[in-house]
Write a protein that holds these residues in place. Structure first.
Motif, PDB file in Angstrom:
ATOM      1  N   ASP A   9       0.849  -1.198   0.000  1.00 62.80           N
ATOM      2  CA  ASP A   9       0.000   0.000   0.000  1.00 62.80           C
ATOM      3  C   ASP A   9       0.885   1.248   0.000  1.00 62.80           C
ATOM      4  O   ASP A   9       1.851   1.342   0.762  1.00 62.80           O
ATOM      5  CB  ASP A   9      -0.909   0.013   1.226  1.00 62.80           C
ATOM      6  CG  ASP A   9      -1.963  -1.086   1.171  1.00 62.80           C
ATOM      7  OD1 ASP A   9      -2.300  -1.508   0.048  1.00 62.80           O
ATOM      8  OD2 ASP A   9      -2.433  -1.502   2.249  1.00 62.80           O
ATOM      9  N   PRO A  11       1.413   5.050   0.942  1.00 66.86           N
ATOM     10  CA  PRO A  11       0.806   6.036   1.866  1.00 66.86           C
ATOM     11  C   PRO A  11       0.408   7.305   1.117  1.00 66.86           C
ATOM     12  O   PRO A  11       0.964   7.651   0.081  1.00 66.86           O
ATOM     13  CB  PRO A  11       1.919   6.307   2.878  1.00 66.86           C
ATOM     14  CG  PRO A  11       3.178   5.938   2.181  1.00 66.86           C
ATOM     15  CD  PRO A  11       2.834   4.866   1.210  1.00 66.86           C
ATOM     16  N   ALA A  12      -0.563   7.990   1.662  1.00 61.47           N
ATOM     17  CA  ALA A  12      -1.027   9.250   1.067  1.00 61.47           C
ATOM     18  C   ALA A  12       0.059  10.309   1.219  1.00 61.47           C
ATOM     19  O   ALA A  12       0.782  10.346   2.221  1.00 61.47           O
ATOM     20  CB  ALA A  12      -2.300   9.705   1.748  1.00 61.47           C
ATOM     21  N   PRO A  13       0.220  11.199   0.212  1.00 67.29           N
ATOM     22  CA  PRO A  13       1.242  12.247   0.331  1.00 67.29           C
ATOM     23  C   PRO A  13       0.858  13.246   1.430  1.00 67.29           C
ATOM     24  O   PRO A  13      -0.313  13.423   1.743  1.00 67.29           O
ATOM     25  CB  PRO A  13       1.225  12.916  -1.045  1.00 67.29           C
ATOM     26  CG  PRO A  13      -0.117  12.615  -1.609  1.00 67.29           C
ATOM     27  CD  PRO A  13      -0.526  11.289  -1.040  1.00 67.29           C
ATOM     28  N   PRO A  15       0.032  16.754   3.291  1.00 65.29           N
ATOM     29  CA  PRO A  15      -0.701  17.920   2.766  1.00 65.29           C
ATOM     30  C   PRO A  15       0.273  19.028   2.364  1.00 65.29           C
ATOM     31  O   PRO A  15       1.365  19.149   2.938  1.00 65.29           O
ATOM     32  CB  PRO A  15      -1.569  18.352   3.942  1.00 65.29           C
ATOM     33  CG  PRO A  15      -0.899  17.788   5.147  1.00 65.29           C
ATOM     34  CD  PRO A  15      -0.221  16.540   4.708  1.00 65.29           C
TER      35      PRO A  15
END
Length: 71
Positions: A9, A11-13, A15
Motif C-alpha cells: 500500500d 501512503p497518502a502524500p 498535505p
C-alpha cells in the motif's frame, strides 16, 4: 505466480504547506519610496571631482599629510 503476494500500500502524500500570507501593498509602496529617497539623497558629496591629474579630493581616511598650495 503474481497472485501469492499483493502490492504494498502506498501512503497518502503529506498535505501541501499553507500559502504565504499576502504582502501588504502599503508596505511595498513605503519600501519603494524609501529606496527612491536614498537614491536622491546623494548630494554634492557623492559627486567625484576630477582634474588633469585625476581625482581632486582624497578619501576621508587618507594617510597623506595636508600640503601647502603650490608645493
Amino acid at each position: 505466480m503474481g497472485g501469492f503476494f499483493s502490492a504494498p500500500d502506498i501512503p497518502a502524500p503529506p498535505p501541501p504547506p499553507p500559502p504565504p500570507p499576502p504582502e501588504d501593498p502599503e508596505k511595498a509602496a513605503r519600501e519603494a519610496r524609501i529606496k527612491a529617497l536614498m537614491r536622491r539623497r546623494r548630494g554634492r558629496a557623492g559627486l567625484v571631482t576630477t582634474g588633469e591629474r585625476g581625482v581632486l579630493v582624497e578619501p576621508a581616511g587618507s594617510l597623506l599629510p595636508a600640503t601647502k598650495l603650490g608645493e
